[in-house]
Design an enzyme around this catalytic site. Structure first.
Site, PDB file in Angstrom:
ATOM      1  N   ASP A 155       0.851  -1.184   0.000  1.00 26.54           N
ATOM      2  CA  ASP A 155       0.000   0.000   0.000  1.00 26.54           C
ATOM      3  C   ASP A 155       0.891   1.239   0.000  1.00 26.54           C
ATOM      4  O   ASP A 155       1.599   1.498   0.974  1.00 26.54           O
ATOM      5  CB  ASP A 155      -0.896  -0.014   1.237  1.00 26.54           C
ATOM      6  CG  ASP A 155      -2.008   1.019   1.162  1.00 26.54           C
ATOM      7  OD1 ASP A 155      -2.008   1.827   0.223  1.00 26.54           O
ATOM      8  OD2 ASP A 155      -2.879   1.024   2.042  1.00 26.54           O
TER       9      ASP A 155
ATOM     10  N   CYS B 133      -6.164   3.866  -3.543  1.00 26.70           N
ATOM     11  CA  CYS B 133      -6.288   2.506  -3.013  1.00 26.70           C
ATOM     12  C   CYS B 133      -7.468   1.687  -3.525  1.00 26.70           C
ATOM     13  O   CYS B 133      -7.286   0.667  -4.190  1.00 26.70           O
ATOM     14  CB  CYS B 133      -6.349   2.567  -1.490  1.00 26.70           C
ATOM     15  SG  CYS B 133      -4.976   3.447  -0.721  1.00 26.70           S
TER      16      CYS B 133
ATOM     17  N   HIS C 214     -10.407  -2.974   1.829  1.00 24.95           N
ATOM     18  CA  HIS C 214     -10.737  -1.656   1.284  1.00 24.95           C
ATOM     19  C   HIS C 214     -11.653  -1.697   0.055  1.00 24.95           C
ATOM     20  O   HIS C 214     -11.548  -0.852  -0.836  1.00 24.95           O
ATOM     21  CB  HIS C 214      -9.457  -0.871   0.960  1.00 24.95           C
ATOM     22  CG  HIS C 214      -9.630   0.601   1.215  1.00 24.95           C
ATOM     23  ND1 HIS C 214      -8.613   1.521   1.045  1.00 24.95           N
ATOM     24  CD2 HIS C 214     -10.722   1.319   1.621  1.00 24.95           C
ATOM     25  CE1 HIS C 214      -9.058   2.730   1.340  1.00 24.95           C
ATOM     26  NE2 HIS C 214     -10.333   2.624   1.699  1.00 24.95           N
TER      27      HIS C 214
ATOM     28  N   HIS D 194       1.626   2.438   3.840  1.00 23.88           N
ATOM     29  CA  HIS D 194       0.665   3.519   4.092  1.00 23.88           C
ATOM     30  C   HIS D 194       0.878   4.019   5.515  1.00 23.88           C
ATOM     31  O   HIS D 194       1.124   3.234   6.434  1.00 23.88           O
ATOM     32  CB  HIS D 194      -0.750   2.969   3.920  1.00 23.88           C
ATOM     33  CG  HIS D 194      -1.822   4.009   3.863  1.00 23.88           C
ATOM     34  ND1 HIS D 194      -2.176   4.784   4.949  1.00 23.88           N
ATOM     35  CD2 HIS D 194      -2.640   4.398   2.840  1.00 23.88           C
ATOM     36  CE1 HIS D 194      -3.168   5.594   4.598  1.00 23.88           C
ATOM     37  NE2 HIS D 194      -3.462   5.384   3.320  1.00 23.88           N
TER      38      HIS D 194
ATOM     39  N   ASP E 159      -0.290  -0.923  -4.892  1.00 22.86           N
ATOM     40  CA  ASP E 159      -1.565  -0.444  -5.428  1.00 22.86           C
ATOM     41  C   ASP E 159      -1.451   0.892  -6.150  1.00 22.86           C
ATOM     42  O   ASP E 159      -2.207   1.188  -7.066  1.00 22.86           O
ATOM     43  CB  ASP E 159      -2.628  -0.371  -4.324  1.00 22.86           C
ATOM     44  CG  ASP E 159      -2.250   0.571  -3.187  1.00 22.86           C
ATOM     45  OD1 ASP E 159      -1.095   1.047  -3.139  1.00 22.86           O
ATOM     46  OD2 ASP E 159      -3.119   0.836  -2.330  1.00 22.86           O
ATOM     47  N   ASN E 160      -0.511   1.727  -5.717  1.00 22.22           N
ATOM     48  CA  ASN E 160      -0.304   3.045  -6.343  1.00 22.22           C
ATOM     49  C   ASN E 160       1.035   3.585  -5.848  1.00 22.22           C
ATOM     50  O   ASN E 160       1.729   2.943  -5.065  1.00 22.22           O
ATOM     51  CB  ASN E 160      -1.450   4.014  -6.019  1.00 22.22           C
ATOM     52  CG  ASN E 160      -1.843   4.044  -4.553  1.00 22.22           C
ATOM     53  OD1 ASN E 160      -2.916   3.575  -4.185  1.00 22.22           O
ATOM     54  ND2 ASN E 160      -0.969   4.562  -3.696  1.00 22.22           N
TER      55      ASN E 160
ATOM     56  N   LYS F 205       1.314   9.446  -5.372  1.00 22.56           N
ATOM     57  CA  LYS F 205      -0.055   8.986  -5.159  1.00 22.56           C
ATOM     58  C   LYS F 205      -1.051  10.119  -5.414  1.00 22.56           C
ATOM     59  O   LYS F 205      -0.759  11.285  -5.143  1.00 22.56           O
ATOM     60  CB  LYS F 205      -0.194   8.487  -3.712  1.00 22.56           C
ATOM     61  CG  LYS F 205      -1.601   8.058  -3.321  1.00 22.56           C
ATOM     62  CD  LYS F 205      -1.632   7.598  -1.884  1.00 22.56           C
ATOM     63  CE  LYS F 205      -3.042   7.199  -1.462  1.00 22.56           C
ATOM     64  NZ  LYS F 205      -3.068   6.662  -0.083  1.00 22.56           N
TER      65      LYS F 205
END
Length: 412
Positions: free
Chosen positions: A46, A85, A140, A217, A269-270, A285
């Site tokens: 993440d 996300c 999520h 994250h 994810d990013n 992000k």
């Protein structure tokens, strides 16, 4: 002998031989030499940046991921489906753009909905093939019970159902809250224990392990074995513990004799948020610049994916579902899929695959189109309105900015 139109001599087959040949062809697996029902492990970070792994140029020590890359294939043009996300995860598990599946934005704990209930997830697709399935980490894609992993094709779930900066930060096992406030420092270790137990308990049953890590994250957490041990601050500690986790999973596969029948994939994810590095890419992000979309991607499968390869082919998070479907002999979802089968890239048989342009969204709005090495960026804005850093993170951000200046990188 009979001569073909091209001038070749080919043996003539009688009716019996032709029927036998046709029967054998129908019985062959979709991919020759690939074991039946391979295990699938997908590890998702993440907010990990393109430049946050050793094999992608980082000073953070990631020996296990570096070995994974050396023993498999590393991609340099692998793109997430979205720079935030929830949409990114929705695209991964469905093979479809997040705007198609009801997740164009980040979901919050109070939201009454999630990933559309009529979508077929990767887990549901494999469960229909008698796979054992487990999700460990950040979900999520919806907090109400009908949207949780155990309602979307997973036999078991262990993790935080949304981002760790959202409250209440509950830790769940299946549909039950087991901690009202999850202990972040122990989280990666506990995720890893759950993962290795799942692997050891699999026996001869094919399995799908989806492991979307909570980190890096923010707010960050690291166990005592890693806190303060990296040269890159707490962020480095967290990434190094994730690398340790990958090593433990590979070790569990080796101990169970499963290594040569398991495809392991790793990505994010990013792009990075406040911390981390996008490498030399522009943006972070929340932006549809490459730093917000392009991610590390490593795939390893001894005996199937050649070792030590680097691919610059354009690939997408949405390609995972159709590729896995082919390898596992699973039926594709009824709805149209936006990803493509990239197995020819993973085996090294093709250097690139023709595909429609990849679209980058900001919510419902298309901002970019990426086709091969070309990119059209027409956005007049990006939603990367960086809000003030969470309280207590100013010191860590100053440390990260100083390190970025030393290495010639921009912190934003």
């Amino acid at each position: 002998m009979k001569t073909s139109g091209a001038g070749f001599s080919i043996p003539a087959l009688n009716r019996r031989e032709l029927l036998i040949s046709a029967g054998l062809s129908a019985a062959l697996p979709l991919v020759s030499s690939v074991p039946r029902s391979p295990n699938i492990i997908f590890i998702l970070c993440d907010d990990l940046g393109y430049g946050d792994l050793g094999c992608y140029g980082s000073k953070i020590r990631t020996p296990n991921l570096d070995r994974m890359a050396a023993g498999g294939m590393r991609f340099t043009n692998f793109c997430s489906a979205d720079p935030v996300c929830s949409p990114s995860r929705a695209a991964l598990l469905t093979g479809r753009y997040p705007t198609r599946v009801g997740v164009p934005r980040v979901l919050f704990p109070q939201d009454a909905q999630g990933l559309n209930l009529d979508e077929t997830t990767l887990a549901a697709m494999l469960k229909a093939r008698n796979y054992r399935t487990m999700c460990i980490g950040k979900w999520h894609l919806g907090r109400p019970a009908p949207y949780l992993p155990t309602s979307r094709g997973f036999d078991e779930y262990f993790g935080i159902p949304y981002s760790n900066d959202m409250n209440p930060r509950v830790l769940m096992h299946n549909g039950e809250v087991i901690e009202e406030a999850a202990d972040l420092d122990s989280l990666t270790k506990r995720y890893t224990e759950q993962a290795t137990k799942f692997i050891h308990d699999s026996g001869q049953s094919p399995f799908f392990l989806y492991m979307p890590h909570t980190f890096p994250h923010i707010p960050l957490g690291a166990s005592a074995a890693f806190r303060g041990k990296s040269a890159e601050g707490l962020y480095g500690d967290v990434v190094e513990e994730i690398d340790w986790s990958v090593g433990e999973i590979i070790r569990a596969l080796k101990q169970g004799g499963l290594e040569r029948n398991t495809l392991v994939m790793f990505t994010s994810d990013n792009g990075p948020w406040y911390l981390g590095s996008p490498g030399k890419l522009r943006g972070r992000k929340n932006t549809t610049y490459e730093g917000g979309i392009r991610e590390p991607f490593i795939a390893r499968w001894p005996g199937q994916i050649p070792a030590g390869r680097v691919s610059d082919a354009l690939a997408s998070m949405m390609d995972v579902l159709p590729t896995v479907a082919r390898l596992c002999g699973a039926a594709m979802p009824a709805k149209p899929v936006d990803g493509i089968d990239i197995w020819p890239l993973l085996t090294g048989k093709e250097r690139s695959i023709e595909r429609p342009p990849l679209l980058y969204f900001d919510g419902w709005d298309i901002q970019c189109a990426r086709w091969m090495n070309w990119k059209l960026h027409i956005a007049r804005h990006n939603t990367a309105a960086y809000t003030p850093a969470p309280v207590g993170w100013q010191t860590q951000l100053r440390f990260t900015a100083a390190r970025a200046l030393q290495s010639g990188q921009r912190s934003r």
